[in-house]
Design an enzyme around this catalytic site. Sequence first.
Site, mmCIF file in Angstrom:
data_model
loop_
_atom_site.group_PDB
_atom_site.id
_atom_site.type_symbol
_atom_site.label_atom_id
_atom_site.label_comp_id
_atom_site.label_asym_id
_atom_site.label_seq_id
_atom_site.Cartn_x
_atom_site.Cartn_y
_atom_site.Cartn_z
ATOM 1 N N GLU A 219 0.500 -1.735 -9.699
ATOM 2 C CA GLU A 219 1.457 -2.338 -8.764
ATOM 3 C C GLU A 219 2.666 -2.907 -9.509
ATOM 4 O OE1 GLU A 219 1.309 -2.095 -5.605
ATOM 5 O OE2 GLU A 219 -0.785 -1.870 -5.018
ATOM 6 N N ASP A 353 -4.413 9.009 -3.457
ATOM 7 C CA ASP A 353 -3.178 9.627 -2.969
ATOM 8 C C ASP A 353 -2.148 10.007 -4.027
ATOM 9 O OD1 ASP A 353 -2.814 6.902 -3.443
ATOM 10 O OD2 ASP A 353 -1.944 6.444 -1.493
ATOM 11 N N GLU A 502 5.310 5.622 4.192
ATOM 12 C CA GLU A 502 5.026 7.030 3.861
ATOM 13 C C GLU A 502 5.599 8.025 4.870
ATOM 14 O OE1 GLU A 502 2.804 4.564 3.727
ATOM 15 O OE2 GLU A 502 2.694 4.405 1.531
ATOM 16 N N THR A 593 6.651 6.381 -6.843
ATOM 17 C CA THR A 593 5.834 6.205 -5.632
ATOM 18 C C THR A 593 6.211 4.948 -4.850
ATOM 19 O OG1 THR A 593 3.581 6.409 -4.767
ATOM 20 C CG2 THR A 593 3.894 4.950 -6.679
#
Length: 602
Positions: A219, A353, A502, A593
Site C-alpha cells: 500500500e 488481482d 476499477e 495500480t
Amino acid sequence: MDLNEMSPNFKSSFFLLKRKWNRLPKFLRFYLIVVFLFVAFTFSYYVFFVASKKNLIEINASDENDLLLTDDDRIRPSQVIEHNLIPPQNPHLDDNTIKEFIVTQKIPPILLDESDNSDDKAITSEEFLQASLKQNEKQKMIQEAILHSWKGYHEYAWGQDMLKPITRKGKNWFGIGLTILDSLDTLLIAGLENEFQQALNWIKHELTFEVNENVNCFETTIRALAGLTSAYHICKEKILLEKAIDLGNRLIHCFDSPSKTVPFSDVNLKSKISKSPVYMPESSMSEVSTVQLEFRDLSYETNDKSYEEKSFATSKYIHELIQKRKNYLLPMYINPLSGNLMSSTITLGARADSYYEYLYKQYVQTKIEFLLDDYIRSIDAIKDRLVATTQGELKLLYIGEIINSDPQSIHPKMDHLVCFLSGTLALGYYHEHLRPFHKSGIANETFISHLKLAEDLARTCHYMYNLTETGLAPEIAYFGINDKQHEYYIQPRDTHNLLRPEFVESLFFLYHITGNQKYRDWGMQVFNAFEKFTRVNSGGYTTINDVRHPKNVKPKDLMESFWLAETLKYLYLLFMDDHKIVRKLLNNYVFNTEGHILPRRV
Ligand SMILES: *[C@@H]1O[C@H](CO)[C@@H](O)[C@H](O)[C@H]1NC(C)=O
Ligand SMILES: *[C@@H]1O[C@H](CO)[C@@H](O)[C@H](O)[C@H]1NC(C)=O
Ligand SMILES: *[C@@H]1O[C@H](CO)[C@@H](O)[C@H](O)[C@H]1NC(C)=O
C-alpha cells in the site's frame, strides 16, 4: 445462576471454595489470576488464528499431488454443465465473431491525428494546465468534485492519512499524510495549481517518514512512493524525488525476508525491520507482485539498480514457479519464509488481482518477454477456467472463483475489484494490436479476443452499478447459476461501496481505445450516483454501507485516498478531449495500480 437455586451441597462447597480463595495470600491470588488469563488468551488465539487457518497448506511446487496443479481438463465441461453454467469454452471466440469484429472496428480518435512524433516527448504540468482551461462541461463537474474532496480534507484532516467527512476529522493509518501524496498528480492533471502548491508546501515543511509505524509495504509503495514519483515526472520538483528516495530506502527492507524472493507484508518505517503481521504469516500474492513498476522507476531515477533487482527477483521467482507447475493461475497467499505457495482460493479479486495487471504493465514498462508470455497464458487460463456467463436475458459474463472445497466448479462470485481487468486487457489490445495494426494492417487475433473479453466484462460491471437502487455497485456480486430470473444478486454483507475506481478506470481505457460513446455515458451515470449518494455538504465524499437503500445509504464516514488518486482522476481523463494528451499518456507512460503515471523505459 441464582445461588438460591443451587442444591444445599453445591451451595456449601461453593462457599467453602470462596472462603479458601479469600484466605489465600494476596500475591498468590494475583498470580493465579494472571495464569488463568494467560491460558484463556492462548486458547482463544489458537481458536481464532491458528485453527481457523488450518485449511491453508503449503503447496510444494514439485509435488505431484498438488491439488491446484494444472490438469488442463480438471474443470470438466460436463461438471460445469451440471451446474448449468455455459461451459467456459471461450464462448466469445469463434472465428466469425473475430472476423466481424475486425471489419467493424474503427480507428479511435486518439490515433486518427497521430501525425508527427512530438507525442513521444514527456508530458508537462503546463500541458495539463492548458487542457484544463479548455475543459468541457463534464470535466468541469469532475474538477469541482476534486476541489470539494480536497477542501474537505484540507479543512478537517490536513496532514493525516484520510478524511472522515461526516464527523469532520482525520484518520491515520500509516501517519504519512497519505491523501496528500496520493492526490498530487490528480491536482496537476486537473490544473489545480493552488491546491498543488498547498500540498507541495506541506511536503517541504512537514512530511517525514521517520515514523515508528509498521506500514503495509504494498500500500505504501503504490500510494505514497508512486504518488511522489508520478508527480515528480510531471512537474520535476526535486523535493518530490528526494522524498521518494527516502521512502524507497525504507520500503526496500520489505525484501529482507528469509526467502529473499518473497517479501514480508509489513515494514517499520523507522527501524526498517520487516515482518508479517501477527495474525497472518503469509504475504498476499497481489501485494508481493505489485511493487515492481515503482521500484524499477526509482532505480532509473537514481541509477541504483538494487531497487529493481530486489523487487524483480519476486517476479522472476513466481515465473519459475509457474513454469514448474504449468499453471498460470495463482492462489492468494505465498509464504515469505519458505517461498511456497499456500493453497487458497483462485480469484481475480482481492489478494490476487494486480498480479495479472503487473504482468502486462511491467511488460509495457520494460518489454521483458517472459512477462508478456505469462500474461497471455494467464488470460487463456482465465478464459478456460474462470469465465462463465449467466443463462437469463442479460447473459452476463463474469470471472468467478475456484475454491478449495470444490475445485471442480466455478464459484459464481466476483469482487468489484475484478473490473480492473477490462482496462488492462484494453491496454494490451492497444499496444499489441491497434498501434501495430494502424501502421502494418496486420491483425493480432489474440489481443482482439482480449478486447472482446474486456468489453463483455465491462458490460457486466456496468450492470453491477446500473441494477442497484442507488446506481452504485456493491463490493461483491454473485451470479445466478440455474436461475434465469435472478442473474445477479448481492449478499447482505457485501452491500457497501468504498468509492472504488476499477470500473471507471476501465472505462477510461475502453473509451479512448475504442471511441465508443457508451463508455462515457456509463461513466457519467456512475459519477452522478456518487454525487447523489456519497457527497457530504461540508466537504468530501463518504464510503457507504448500503447501495440498496437510496433513503438510507448508511454512510461509513471515510474518504479513501484512492477516491482522489484514482476514481476522480480516471473520470476526469475519461472526458479528456485533448487526444494528444491521452495519446502521450498511453504511449509513453504506464499507470500503476493506484492510477499514478510512470514513464515507460523501452
Ligand atoms: C517438495 O517435494 C520434493 C519432492 O517430493 C522434496 O524433495 C522437497 O524437499 C519438497 N520441498 C519442500 C519445501 O517441502
Ligand atoms: C500476436 O502477439 C503475440 C504476442 O506478441 C505473438 O506471439 C503472436 O504471434 C501475434 N500474432 C500475430 C498474428 O501477429
Ligand atoms: C441504467 O442504464 C439505463 C440505460 O443506459 C439508464 O437510462 C439509467 O439511467 C441507468 N440507471 C442508473 C441508476 O444508472
